[in-house]
Design a protein around this motif. Structure first.
Motif, mmCIF file in Angstrom:
data_model
loop_
_atom_site.group_PDB
_atom_site.id
_atom_site.type_symbol
_atom_site.label_atom_id
_atom_site.label_comp_id
_atom_site.label_asym_id
_atom_site.label_seq_id
_atom_site.Cartn_x
_atom_site.Cartn_y
_atom_site.Cartn_z
ATOM 1 N N LEU A 77 173.118 71.405 -11.498
ATOM 2 C CA LEU A 77 171.939 71.014 -11.721
ATOM 3 C C LEU A 77 172.047 70.405 -13.479
ATOM 4 O O LEU A 77 172.191 71.474 -13.852
ATOM 5 C CB LEU A 77 170.548 70.926 -11.147
ATOM 6 N N GLY A 78 171.814 69.353 -13.855
ATOM 7 C CA GLY A 78 171.865 69.579 -15.550
ATOM 8 C C GLY A 78 173.135 69.689 -15.940
ATOM 9 O O GLY A 78 173.516 69.103 -17.395
ATOM 10 N N LEU A 79 174.154 70.224 -16.009
ATOM 11 C CA LEU A 79 175.802 70.630 -16.686
ATOM 12 C C LEU A 79 175.733 68.273 -16.329
ATOM 13 O O LEU A 79 176.953 68.566 -17.285
ATOM 14 C CB LEU A 79 175.645 71.623 -15.534
ATOM 15 N N GLU A 80 175.973 68.273 -15.201
ATOM 16 C CA GLU A 80 176.847 67.362 -15.100
ATOM 17 C C GLU A 80 176.241 66.129 -16.152
ATOM 18 O O GLU A 80 177.341 65.552 -16.429
ATOM 19 C CB GLU A 80 177.104 66.635 -13.728
ATOM 20 N N ALA A 81 174.828 65.700 -16.249
ATOM 21 C CA ALA A 81 174.537 65.492 -17.706
ATOM 22 C C ALA A 81 174.840 65.646 -18.642
ATOM 23 O O ALA A 81 175.017 64.530 -19.344
ATOM 24 C CB ALA A 81 173.301 64.845 -17.205
ATOM 25 N N GLN A 82 175.364 66.576 -18.800
ATOM 26 C CA GLN A 82 174.916 66.908 -20.401
ATOM 27 C C GLN A 82 177.162 66.786 -20.311
ATOM 28 O O GLN A 82 177.234 66.459 -21.296
ATOM 29 C CB GLN A 82 175.386 68.890 -20.673
ATOM 30 N N ARG A 83 177.575 67.706 -19.208
ATOM 31 C CA ARG A 83 178.969 67.056 -19.435
ATOM 32 C C ARG A 83 179.493 64.988 -19.568
ATOM 33 O O ARG A 83 180.273 65.057 -20.547
ATOM 34 C CB ARG A 83 179.742 67.323 -18.339
ATOM 35 N N ALA A 84 179.324 64.995 -19.086
ATOM 36 C CA ALA A 84 179.123 63.327 -19.519
ATOM 37 C C ALA A 84 178.454 62.805 -20.518
ATOM 38 O O ALA A 84 179.390 61.689 -21.106
ATOM 39 C CB ALA A 84 178.177 62.265 -18.103
ATOM 40 N N ALA A 85 177.294 63.609 -21.280
ATOM 41 C CA ALA A 85 176.609 63.016 -22.570
ATOM 42 C C ALA A 85 178.146 63.788 -23.762
ATOM 43 O O ALA A 85 178.752 62.544 -24.868
ATOM 44 C CB ALA A 85 175.916 63.585 -22.748
ATOM 45 N N VAL A 86 178.569 64.454 -23.776
ATOM 46 C CA VAL A 86 179.802 65.091 -24.360
ATOM 47 C C VAL A 86 180.506 64.258 -24.393
ATOM 48 O O VAL A 86 181.400 63.671 -25.167
ATOM 49 C CB VAL A 86 180.049 66.978 -24.318
ATOM 50 N N VAL A 87 181.504 64.549 -23.478
ATOM 51 C CA VAL A 87 183.078 63.310 -22.734
ATOM 52 C C VAL A 87 182.572 62.059 -23.762
ATOM 53 O O VAL A 87 183.536 61.489 -24.136
ATOM 54 C CB VAL A 87 183.154 62.926 -21.359
ATOM 55 N N ALA A 88 181.099 61.256 -23.955
ATOM 56 C CA ALA A 88 180.771 60.052 -23.956
ATOM 57 C C ALA A 88 181.308 59.818 -25.325
ATOM 58 O O ALA A 88 181.819 58.765 -25.990
ATOM 59 C CB ALA A 88 180.023 59.334 -23.725
ATOM 60 N N TYR A 89 180.737 61.273 -26.312
ATOM 61 C CA TYR A 89 180.822 60.928 -27.636
ATOM 62 C C TYR A 89 182.009 61.533 -28.096
ATOM 63 O O TYR A 89 182.362 60.989 -29.352
ATOM 64 C CB TYR A 89 179.703 62.207 -27.820
ATOM 65 N N VAL A 90 182.523 62.011 -27.716
ATOM 66 C CA VAL A 90 183.594 62.486 -28.253
ATOM 67 C C VAL A 90 184.916 61.526 -28.034
ATOM 68 O O VAL A 90 185.737 61.160 -28.839
ATOM 69 C CB VAL A 90 184.889 63.924 -26.882
ATOM 70 N N SER A 137 182.285 72.039 -27.283
ATOM 71 C CA SER A 137 181.434 72.024 -26.313
ATOM 72 C C SER A 137 180.692 73.460 -25.711
ATOM 73 O O SER A 137 181.037 74.084 -25.464
ATOM 74 C CB SER A 137 181.323 70.500 -24.976
ATOM 75 N N TYR A 138 179.060 73.241 -25.339
ATOM 76 C CA TYR A 138 178.377 73.550 -25.219
ATOM 77 C C TYR A 138 177.167 73.496 -24.514
ATOM 78 O O TYR A 138 176.614 72.170 -24.580
ATOM 79 C CB TYR A 138 177.897 75.109 -26.765
ATOM 80 N N LEU A 139 177.748 73.110 -23.016
ATOM 81 C CA LEU A 139 176.384 73.429 -21.641
ATOM 82 C C LEU A 139 175.973 74.816 -21.841
ATOM 83 O O LEU A 139 176.147 75.925 -21.609
ATOM 84 C CB LEU A 139 176.932 73.112 -20.978
ATOM 85 N N ARG A 140 174.316 74.160 -21.439
ATOM 86 C CA ARG A 140 173.670 75.650 -20.518
ATOM 87 C C ARG A 140 172.348 75.224 -19.929
ATOM 88 O O ARG A 140 171.801 73.687 -20.076
ATOM 89 C CB ARG A 140 172.938 75.917 -22.564
ATOM 90 N N VAL A 141 172.047 75.584 -19.325
ATOM 91 C CA VAL A 141 171.528 75.501 -17.628
ATOM 92 C C VAL A 141 170.066 76.809 -17.814
ATOM 93 O O VAL A 141 170.755 78.038 -18.435
ATOM 94 C CB VAL A 141 171.803 75.188 -16.698
#
Length: 219
Positions: free
Chosen positions: A21-34, A7-11
């Motif tokens: 801010l913004g990272l947790e939402a991205q991380r949650a989306a990635v985890v849900a997909y995986v 995964s690659y997360l960026r702010v």
């Protein structure tokens, strides 16, 4: 065979990076997909602006993420396509890197679709900038003062300051309405105002919070 993901997360600002801010939402989306699809090997987090033609070269964490994908035979996973870039040159460079990547918000998009998305996003960004500059030019032609000069006549009296602040907000209403119609986030609005040289109410650069207060004043 279990799929492997990186995964690659960026702010885009140091402040967002510190606050998460913004990272947790991205991380949650990635985890849900995986979940149920495979294994997340590693996470990379980048904090930078992403602007400019050499954005790919300047993103150290993205380069490391791509190298990890190549070594492990993994797929690069991001939460949102616009977290990579609204830049055709950058997206083309990423595609030419040879690594497969998936955007969680567009999981079925192929490389051609992703390139078209980048083209349209870049075009819309340029159109927003052009419309903003045109609106500012028209306002100045009418004698409207924007930025610090527009606030110079504020009086110490709180009521007078409030009236002046309301008047300043109204001067920007047409521009802000255009931003909202285009679906810009508060941070994107601040970036556009800064890019075209509109000073914040008390001078200096616009921030996410100042845009929020401006919108609240106009609501």
């Amino acid at each position: 065979m279990t799929a492997k993901f990186v995964s690659y997360l960026r702010v885009s600002t140091q402040q967002q990076g510190r606050s998460g801010l913004g990272l947790e939402a991205q991380r949650a989306a990635v985890v849900a997909y995986v979940a149920g699809r495979g294994e997340l090997l590693r996470e990379f987090v980048e904090v930078e602006t992403g602007k400019g033609a050499d954005a790919l070269e300047r993103r150290k964490e993205l380069r490391l993420a791509l190298e990890t994908c190549r070594r492990a035979g993994a797929v690069l996973l991001i939460a949102k396509l616009d977290r990579l870039a609204r830049n055709v040159h950058f997206v083309s460079g990423l595609i030419e890197s040879g690594c497969d990547f998936i955007a969680v918000d567009m999981p079925n998009a192929n490389k051609v679709m992703i390139q078209m998305h980048a083209v349209m996003s870049e075009y819309e960004r340029d159109q927003i900038s052009a419309r903003t500059k045109a609106a500012l030019a028209a306002a100045k032609a009418r004698g409207v003062a924007l930025g610090r000069k527009g606030m110079d006549n504020l009086r110490p009296n709180i009521e007078e300051r409030q009236k002046a602040a309301d008047a300043f907000a109204l001067r920007l209403k047409g521009i802000v309405d255009g931003f909202q119609t285009s679906g810009l986030s508060h941070r994107a609005m601040a970036a556009e105002l800064n890019a075209v040289g509109v000073s914040a109410p008390r001078g200096g650069k616009w921030t996410h919070g100042q845009v929020q207060r401006l919108l609240a004043r106009l609501s």
